[in-house]
Write a protein that holds these residues in place. Structure first.
Motif, PDB file in Angstrom:
ATOM      1  N   UNK A 177      46.996  45.254  53.669  1.00  0.00           N
ATOM      2  CA  UNK A 177      47.278  44.757  52.359  1.00  0.00           C
ATOM      3  C   UNK A 177      47.988  46.077  51.819  1.00  0.00           C
ATOM      4  N   UNK A 178      49.046  45.927  51.016  1.00  0.00           N
ATOM      5  CA  UNK A 178      49.640  46.717  50.248  1.00  0.00           C
ATOM      6  C   UNK A 178      49.162  46.676  48.893  1.00  0.00           C
ATOM      7  N   UNK A 179      48.503  47.885  48.347  1.00  0.00           N
ATOM      8  CA  UNK A 179      48.134  47.914  47.347  1.00  0.00           C
ATOM      9  C   UNK A 179      48.749  48.331  46.220  1.00  0.00           C
ATOM     10  N   UNK A 180      48.701  48.044  44.815  1.00  0.00           N
ATOM     11  CA  UNK A 180      49.512  48.512  43.847  1.00  0.00           C
ATOM     12  C   UNK A 180      49.309  49.881  43.040  1.00  0.00           C
ATOM     13  N   UNK A 181      49.937  50.435  42.460  1.00  0.00           N
ATOM     14  CA  UNK A 181      49.526  51.528  41.425  1.00  0.00           C
ATOM     15  C   UNK A 181      48.774  51.038  40.332  1.00  0.00           C
ATOM     16  N   UNK A 182      47.620  50.861  40.399  1.00  0.00           N
ATOM     17  CA  UNK A 182      46.924  50.056  39.206  1.00  0.00           C
ATOM     18  C   UNK A 182      45.375  50.227  39.486  1.00  0.00           C
ATOM     19  N   UNK A 183      44.861  50.536  38.206  1.00  0.00           N
ATOM     20  CA  UNK A 183      43.389  50.546  38.055  1.00  0.00           C
ATOM     21  C   UNK A 183      42.832  48.952  38.104  1.00  0.00           C
ATOM     22  N   UNK A 184      41.622  49.123  38.818  1.00  0.00           N
ATOM     23  CA  UNK A 184      41.083  47.642  38.732  1.00  0.00           C
ATOM     24  C   UNK A 184      39.538  47.868  38.318  1.00  0.00           C
ATOM     25  N   UNK A 205      37.653  34.968  50.829  1.00  0.00           N
ATOM     26  CA  UNK A 205      37.775  33.733  51.366  1.00  0.00           C
ATOM     27  C   UNK A 205      36.673  32.768  51.305  1.00  0.00           C
ATOM     28  N   UNK A 206      35.457  33.071  51.915  1.00  0.00           N
ATOM     29  CA  UNK A 206      34.403  32.275  51.911  1.00  0.00           C
ATOM     30  C   UNK A 206      33.790  32.006  50.724  1.00  0.00           C
ATOM     31  N   UNK A 207      33.612  33.158  49.649  1.00  0.00           N
ATOM     32  CA  UNK A 207      32.967  33.296  48.442  1.00  0.00           C
ATOM     33  C   UNK A 207      33.935  32.369  47.679  1.00  0.00           C
ATOM     34  N   UNK A 208      35.280  32.460  47.788  1.00  0.00           N
ATOM     35  CA  UNK A 208      35.950  31.328  46.847  1.00  0.00           C
ATOM     36  C   UNK A 208      35.703  30.022  47.288  1.00  0.00           C
ATOM     37  N   UNK A 268      34.575  46.205  45.851  1.00  0.00           N
ATOM     38  CA  UNK A 268      34.704  45.155  44.918  1.00  0.00           C
ATOM     39  C   UNK A 268      36.171  45.140  44.224  1.00  0.00           C
ATOM     40  N   UNK A 269      36.585  46.338  43.867  1.00  0.00           N
ATOM     41  CA  UNK A 269      38.073  46.378  43.472  1.00  0.00           C
ATOM     42  C   UNK A 269      38.917  45.756  44.462  1.00  0.00           C
ATOM     43  N   UNK A 270      38.925  46.216  45.609  1.00  0.00           N
ATOM     44  CA  UNK A 270      39.852  45.658  46.659  1.00  0.00           C
ATOM     45  C   UNK A 270      39.628  44.090  46.881  1.00  0.00           C
ATOM     46  N   UNK A 271      38.372  43.564  46.763  1.00  0.00           N
ATOM     47  CA  UNK A 271      38.159  42.406  46.734  1.00  0.00           C
ATOM     48  C   UNK A 271      38.581  41.342  45.475  1.00  0.00           C
ATOM     49  N   UNK A 272      38.618  41.988  44.287  1.00  0.00           N
ATOM     50  CA  UNK A 272      38.969  41.680  42.960  1.00  0.00           C
ATOM     51  C   UNK A 272      40.446  41.405  43.250  1.00  0.00           C
ATOM     52  N   UNK A 309      41.977  40.945  46.024  1.00  0.00           N
ATOM     53  CA  UNK A 309      42.418  39.730  46.921  1.00  0.00           C
ATOM     54  C   UNK A 309      42.286  38.545  46.065  1.00  0.00           C
ATOM     55  N   UNK A 310      41.085  38.379  45.310  1.00  0.00           N
ATOM     56  CA  UNK A 310      40.772  36.883  44.642  1.00  0.00           C
ATOM     57  C   UNK A 310      42.031  36.913  43.737  1.00  0.00           C
ATOM     58  N   UNK A 311      42.720  37.742  43.248  1.00  0.00           N
ATOM     59  CA  UNK A 311      43.825  37.579  42.435  1.00  0.00           C
ATOM     60  C   UNK A 311      44.949  37.040  42.777  1.00  0.00           C
ATOM     61  N   UNK A 312      45.241  37.788  44.040  1.00  0.00           N
ATOM     62  CA  UNK A 312      46.519  37.213  44.963  1.00  0.00           C
ATOM     63  C   UNK A 312      46.293  35.947  45.521  1.00  0.00           C
ATOM     64  N   UNK A 313      45.081  35.623  46.042  1.00  0.00           N
ATOM     65  CA  UNK A 313      44.957  34.241  46.652  1.00  0.00           C
ATOM     66  C   UNK A 313      44.631  33.289  45.378  1.00  0.00           C
ATOM     67  N   UNK A 314      44.518  33.359  44.163  1.00  0.00           N
ATOM     68  CA  UNK A 314      44.409  32.441  43.238  1.00  0.00           C
ATOM     69  C   UNK A 314      42.990  32.042  43.034  1.00  0.00           C
ATOM     70  N   UNK A 315      41.912  32.726  43.339  1.00  0.00           N
ATOM     71  CA  UNK A 315      40.547  32.253  43.481  1.00  0.00           C
ATOM     72  C   UNK A 315      39.944  32.949  42.182  1.00  0.00           C
TER      73      UNK A 315
END
Length: 316
Positions: free
Chosen positions: A154-161, A199-202, A219-223, A225-231
């Protein structure tokens, strides 16, 4: 107020050890204190390490301690199946959604190449992938695919989470600098933990995740993913790790204090009381039952720092 939905999601790759049990008890107490729903999910993604007999033993160990669940493994429920090995279609759909957003790319690097092309290690030893395969042309991808099955990143952005953990407090990571592009599907086709757990927790509508502090930096990586998957992400509580006197983290691999040994040495009440003492819920290690502890459970009493397991306290 929305009902809390919590979960315990162990990997059936061997017998639970004391550290697994500590996290599981805190997850259970937090859910029961709030009158919520407890879910038991088996994270058996790795076909080489996870076995159904381990899952059965794990469920039996939880019942022995008095930790029940409302839906999940062995019970079923509206959000099943509760074995990750049976949820591949869900992960595939999420992967395709990320692919449609142009966020995933094939990575052909071997382990040696990843290490050689990595950014400097973080203080915890984790390698940060620099994105070597991110800019490959379609022709280069086809050429490399002829000789090697790729993993997918997964390509991540130049961004603080950032987020606030219920126990550890505020936590922040820069996705590009501190995490790097991370794997969401392995080269053997197995979906990676980071994608599967989101996916499962969502899908299971989990609103509270209690787990070991070693997963805080996931957790930042997972957050993202939550954002990109709309969960909708849950609230997180990262609990202290149990350490051996020499500073080692207790692990299945080294068979530290697994449930086989613990059940021979303790009664359920004795072991529960010891865990509750470490969790700050009792003034001294004395017999207790989970149901009684749930009524007075208080997150403010749980220590944030890791806990050294003293041998004399394990002499039941």
């Amino acid at each position: 107020m929305t009902q809390v939905r919590g979960r315990f999601a162990p990997s059936p790759s061997g017998r639970m050890h004391l550290g697994n049990l500590f996290s599981g008890l805190l997850a259970w107490l937090s859910v029961r204190r709030s009158g919520g729903v407890m879910v038991l999910r088996m994270e058996d993604l790795d076909p080489d390490r996870c076995r159904r007999e381990y899952a059965e033993q794990l469920a039996d160990d939880l019942r022995w301690l008095g930790l029940d669940w409302d839906e999940g493994y062995g019970l079923g429920g509206p959000h099943g199946p509760y074995l990750q090995s049976q949820r591949t279609e869900l992960y595939q759909a999420a992967f395709q959604k990320l692919e449609g957003q142009g966020l995933v790319y094939p990575c052909f690097c071997t382990r040696a190449e990843r290490l050689a092309a990595s950014a400097p290690h973080r203080s915890d030893g984790q390698v940060i992938y620099t994105g070597k395969c991110r800019c490959l042309t379609e022709e280069e991808q086809r050429e490399k695919s002829a000789n090697r099955c790729p993993a997918w990143r997964l390509m991540v952005p130049d961004r603080e989470m950032s987020f606030t953990d219920g126990l550890q407090g505020p936590y922040s990571e820069h996705l590009e600098r501190d995490c790097g592009d991370f794997i969401v599907r392995r080269s053997d086709g197995v979906y990676a933990y980071q994608l599967a757990v989101v996916c499962d927790d969502g899908a299971m509508e989990i609103s509270q995740v209690v787990r070991g502090r070693d997963l805080l930096d996931s957790t930042p990586r997972q957050l993202y993913l939550y954002e990109r998957l709309g969960l909708r992400p849950p609230a997180f509580y990262h609990v202290p790790l149990l350490l051996a006197p020499d500073g080692r983290r207790l692990s299945k691999r080294e068979r530290d204090l697994d449930m086989g040994a613990l059940r021979r040495r303790f009664t359920p009440e004795g072991l529960t009381g010891l865990l509750a003492f470490w969790a700050g819920q009792l003034d001294k290690p004395e017999p207790a039952v989970p149901g009684e502890l749930a009524g007075v459970f208080d997150w403010r009493k749980v220590p944030a720092g890791d806990i050294t397991v003293l041998p004399e306290l394990l002499e039941a």
